[in-house]
Design a protein around this motif. Structure first.
Motif, mmCIF file in Angstrom:
data_model
loop_
_atom_site.group_PDB
_atom_site.id
_atom_site.type_symbol
_atom_site.label_atom_id
_atom_site.label_comp_id
_atom_site.label_asym_id
_atom_site.label_seq_id
_atom_site.Cartn_x
_atom_site.Cartn_y
_atom_site.Cartn_z
ATOM 1 N N ARG A 104 0.833 -1.199 0.000
ATOM 2 C CA ARG A 104 0.000 0.000 0.000
ATOM 3 C C ARG A 104 0.874 1.258 0.000
ATOM 4 O O ARG A 104 1.886 1.337 0.707
ATOM 5 C CB ARG A 104 -0.914 0.016 1.231
ATOM 6 N N GLY A 105 0.496 2.231 -0.808
ATOM 7 C CA GLY A 105 1.209 3.495 -0.851
ATOM 8 C C GLY A 105 2.491 3.450 -1.639
ATOM 9 O O GLY A 105 3.269 4.408 -1.618
ATOM 10 N N SER A 106 2.742 2.347 -2.368
ATOM 11 C CA SER A 106 3.983 2.248 -3.131
ATOM 12 C C SER A 106 3.855 3.030 -4.420
ATOM 13 O O SER A 106 2.855 2.938 -5.135
ATOM 14 C CB SER A 106 4.304 0.776 -3.450
ATOM 15 N N ALA A 107 4.895 3.806 -4.726
ATOM 16 C CA ALA A 107 4.875 4.601 -5.960
ATOM 17 C C ALA A 107 5.252 3.765 -7.161
ATOM 18 O O ALA A 107 5.018 4.168 -8.305
ATOM 19 C CB ALA A 107 5.833 5.788 -5.823
ATOM 20 N N GLU A 108 5.879 2.628 -6.929
ATOM 21 C CA GLU A 108 6.313 1.782 -8.038
ATOM 22 C C GLU A 108 5.153 0.928 -8.535
ATOM 23 O O GLU A 108 4.374 0.381 -7.752
ATOM 24 C CB GLU A 108 7.456 0.862 -7.581
ATOM 25 N N GLY A 109 5.033 0.853 -9.859
ATOM 26 C CA GLY A 109 4.051 -0.044 -10.440
ATOM 27 C C GLY A 109 4.593 -1.455 -10.467
ATOM 28 O O GLY A 109 5.705 -1.725 -10.063
ATOM 29 N N GLY A 110 3.831 -2.352 -10.989
ATOM 30 C CA GLY A 110 4.274 -3.742 -11.079
ATOM 31 C C GLY A 110 3.101 -4.686 -10.972
ATOM 32 O O GLY A 110 1.967 -4.281 -10.681
ATOM 33 N N SER A 111 3.394 -5.914 -11.223
ATOM 34 C CA SER A 111 2.348 -6.928 -11.211
ATOM 35 C C SER A 111 2.226 -7.642 -9.882
ATOM 36 O O SER A 111 1.280 -8.390 -9.661
ATOM 37 C CB SER A 111 2.629 -7.974 -12.301
ATOM 38 N N GLY A 112 3.182 -7.446 -8.986
ATOM 39 C CA GLY A 112 3.149 -8.163 -7.716
ATOM 40 C C GLY A 112 3.573 -9.601 -7.839
ATOM 41 O O GLY A 112 3.227 -10.432 -6.988
ATOM 42 N N LEU A 113 4.333 -9.928 -8.900
ATOM 43 C CA LEU A 113 4.764 -11.303 -9.112
ATOM 44 C C LEU A 113 6.265 -11.513 -8.903
ATOM 45 O O LEU A 113 6.724 -12.655 -8.878
ATOM 46 C CB LEU A 113 4.394 -11.763 -10.534
ATOM 47 N N GLY A 114 7.033 -10.438 -8.778
ATOM 48 C CA GLY A 114 8.488 -10.580 -8.709
ATOM 49 C C GLY A 114 8.935 -11.448 -7.550
ATOM 50 O O GLY A 114 9.642 -12.437 -7.726
ATOM 51 N N LEU A 115 8.507 -11.103 -6.338
ATOM 52 C CA LEU A 115 8.908 -11.882 -5.169
ATOM 53 C C LEU A 115 8.173 -13.220 -5.103
ATOM 54 O O LEU A 115 8.684 -14.180 -4.523
ATOM 55 C CB LEU A 115 8.660 -11.069 -3.893
ATOM 56 N N ALA A 116 6.978 -13.311 -5.691
ATOM 57 C CA ALA A 116 6.283 -14.598 -5.751
ATOM 58 C C ALA A 116 7.069 -15.591 -6.609
ATOM 59 O O ALA A 116 7.146 -16.791 -6.300
ATOM 60 C CB ALA A 116 4.868 -14.413 -6.295
ATOM 61 N N ILE A 117 7.657 -15.095 -7.697
ATOM 62 C CA ILE A 117 8.500 -15.947 -8.535
ATOM 63 C C ILE A 117 9.739 -16.387 -7.763
ATOM 64 O O ILE A 117 10.162 -17.543 -7.833
ATOM 65 C CB ILE A 117 8.886 -15.205 -9.833
ATOM 66 N N VAL A 118 10.310 -15.454 -6.994
ATOM 67 C CA VAL A 118 11.468 -15.797 -6.161
ATOM 68 C C VAL A 118 11.101 -16.919 -5.191
ATOM 69 O O VAL A 118 11.852 -17.889 -5.021
ATOM 70 C CB VAL A 118 11.962 -14.552 -5.402
ATOM 71 N N LYS A 119 9.941 -16.805 -4.547
ATOM 72 C CA LYS A 119 9.518 -17.831 -3.591
ATOM 73 C C LYS A 119 9.290 -19.177 -4.288
ATOM 74 O O LYS A 119 9.648 -20.241 -3.763
ATOM 75 C CB LYS A 119 8.242 -17.396 -2.875
ATOM 76 N N ALA A 120 8.677 -19.160 -5.484
ATOM 77 C CA ALA A 120 8.429 -20.410 -6.204
ATOM 78 C C ALA A 120 9.742 -21.097 -6.568
ATOM 79 O O ALA A 120 9.878 -22.324 -6.429
ATOM 80 C CB ALA A 120 7.599 -20.135 -7.463
ATOM 81 N N ILE A 121 10.713 -20.321 -7.047
ATOM 82 C CA ILE A 121 12.013 -20.905 -7.403
ATOM 83 C C ILE A 121 12.717 -21.442 -6.154
ATOM 84 O O ILE A 121 13.316 -22.515 -6.162
ATOM 85 C CB ILE A 121 12.883 -19.872 -8.137
ATOM 86 N N ALA A 122 12.643 -20.672 -5.060
ATOM 87 C CA ALA A 122 13.271 -21.111 -3.810
ATOM 88 C C ALA A 122 12.617 -22.401 -3.307
ATOM 89 O O ALA A 122 13.311 -23.338 -2.873
ATOM 90 C CB ALA A 122 13.169 -20.011 -2.761
ATOM 91 N N ASP A 123 11.291 -22.476 -3.362
ATOM 92 C CA ASP A 123 10.603 -23.696 -2.927
ATOM 93 C C ASP A 123 10.998 -24.883 -3.793
ATOM 94 O O ASP A 123 11.174 -26.001 -3.294
ATOM 95 C CB ASP A 123 9.090 -23.496 -2.988
ATOM 96 N N ARG A 124 11.132 -24.652 -5.083
ATOM 97 C CA ARG A 124 11.536 -25.730 -5.986
ATOM 98 C C ARG A 124 12.914 -26.262 -5.642
ATOM 99 O O ARG A 124 13.198 -27.446 -5.791
ATOM 100 C CB ARG A 124 11.494 -25.224 -7.418
#
Length: 435
Positions: free
Chosen positions: A388-408
């Motif tokens: 909330r309140g972040s000025a940066e745009g994005g899809s919200g998937l960057g860190l989710a991808i990091v977590k998926a790769i780490a879990d793998r």
């Protein structure tokens, strides 16, 4: 396809039939031997019962049942003269042997017993043919119940095997009724201990499948929701392009359209990357990877963005070997660095480090940005979550991808405050000996 029921029935019926045959054969032979001893005892008892009647032999009269029996009784006096013959019609045995003896008279074998008394000699003879016939009859009467019991045993074995396999059939029917809409656990009460572990593992599999399907449905719903915005933006920019009154407006609309298309392409690429790195069977393709090399590739991918934002991007790559996939690890580093660069103010610093720890390899990405509040650090790893309140745009998937790769890769992610302020993301990979 082999059948457990058929294999059990064949094995049990073969074993039971073999047991019955062996038991019957041994019993038959034993009865024949015991009957022969009984007939010998009968010969001796008959001779003993007649020893006091030798002087009265000429007047000896046997009972009708004994007179008609298949025995020949002969009595000789002390001078060797035959004084009695019970069956004149049968072949005459002209010699006697004391005790038991086998002789042949007229081509027919006989069993005899001779008894010496004070008044003469008594001989009892019986054809071996008669003895064999009587012995076989007695033996067959003994084993007949065993043979008659065989069909009953076969039916009992079939019933026991069928009843014993009913729990397995019930479990198979329960599994057959399951589909993607019905993945509730199978009932595991009143199950044999041999089947219970299989049912427990099936229930664990069903729970994992149910979780995977729910995550897939949630992912599709979230992806459809997230794709709606960039695609709507593309459509609006196209409409603005068509309605542009002059060349300057058309150029501006074309630039905005290109940016909207780029955002849509970026979102699609991240969705595909996330789908490719879901934990699953891909673990079999993992191999030894130098973590410092994968980190160098990821840093190189984000270097241009760091330069454009005037960020000091550094790498301290100490040798660290992990079991993984180099391209996936490169994507992990690139997303972490990209996220750090975007949230670090111009003139800030992003530092990437790799080293080998006591429990395995470690990757650290530190920045001098505003950091993430503690209450949000677990949520930022979720798909499509934006602060909330972040000025940066994005899809919200960057860190989710990091977590998926780490879990793998079986790695653990921890978010903490960086030593110089900002955020530090630490990815700890397991030791290769633990995989």
């Amino acid at each position: 396809m082999s059948s457990i029921r058929a294999r059990l029935l064949v094995a049990l019926l073969a074993l039971m039939s073999a047991t019955v045959i062996v038991t019957g054969t041994l019993t038959y032979r034993r009865v024949l031997a015991e009957t022969s001893l009984l007939f010998d005892y009968q010969l001796r008892q008959m001779a003993l019962s007649l020893r006091s009647q030798v002087p009265m032999a000429p007047r000896l009269e046997l009972p009708p049942d004994e007179a008609d029996a298949d025995f020949v009784i002969q009595i000789w006096d002390l001078y060797g003269a035959r004084v009695y013959l019970s069956r004149p019609g049968l072949p005459i045995i002209n010699r006697t042997t004391l005790g038991y003896a086998n002789i042949v008279v007229g081509g027919q074998p006989w069993r005899t017993y001779g008894l010496q008394t004070l008044d003469g000699v008594i001989q009892i003879a019986q054809p071996l043919r008669v003895r064999a016939t009587l012995a076989r009859g007695a033996a067959l009467r003994v084993i007949a119940p065993l043979l008659l019991l065989l069909p009953v045993l076969i039916a009992a074995v079939i019933g026991v095997v069928s009843n014993g396999l009913k729990p397995l059939k019930r479990v198979a029917a329960e599994v057959q009724r399951r589909d993607v809409r019905s993945l509730e656990p199978i009932g595991d009460t009143h199950l044999p201990q041999e089947i219970a572990p299989l049912v427990r593992e099936l229930n664990r599999l069903l729970l994992r499948l149910d979780g995977a399907f729910q995550a897939q449905r949630a992912f599709i719903a979230d992806a459809a929701h997230e794709l709606r915005s960039p695609l709507t933006a593309v459509r609006l920019e196209l409409q603005l392009l068509d309605r542009a009154p002059d060349e300057a407006a058309r150029l501006k609309a074309r630039a905005n359209l290109g940016a909207a298309v780029e955002r849509a392409i970026h979102l699609l690429e991240q969705l595909l990357t996330l789908a490719r790195n879901e934990p699953g069977d891909e673990r079999a393709a993992l191999g030894p990877v130098a973590l410092e090399a994968a980190a160098a590739d990821g840093v190189a991918d984000a270097h241009a963005l760091a330069l454009s934002r005037q960020i000091d991007l550094g790498l301290e790559g100490q040798p660290a070997l992990v079991t993984g996939e180099r391209e996936a690890l490169r994507t992990l580093v690139r997303n972490l660095v990209d996220n750090a660069v975007r949230y670090t103010p111009p003139g800030g610093r992003v530092q990437v480090r790799t080293h080998a720890g006591a429990e395995g390899a470690v990757l650290e990405v530190s920045d001098t940005g505003p950091g993430i509040p503690r209450e949000e650090r677990t949520r930022v790893l979720d798909r499509f979550y934006r602060r909330r309140g972040s000025a940066e745009g994005g899809s919200g998937l960057g860190l989710a991808i990091v977590k998926a790769i780490a879990d793998r890769h079986g790695a653990r992610i921890s978010l903490d405050d960086a030593p110089g302020g900002g955020l530090q993301v630490r990815v700890a990979f397991p030791s290769r000996s633990n995989l």
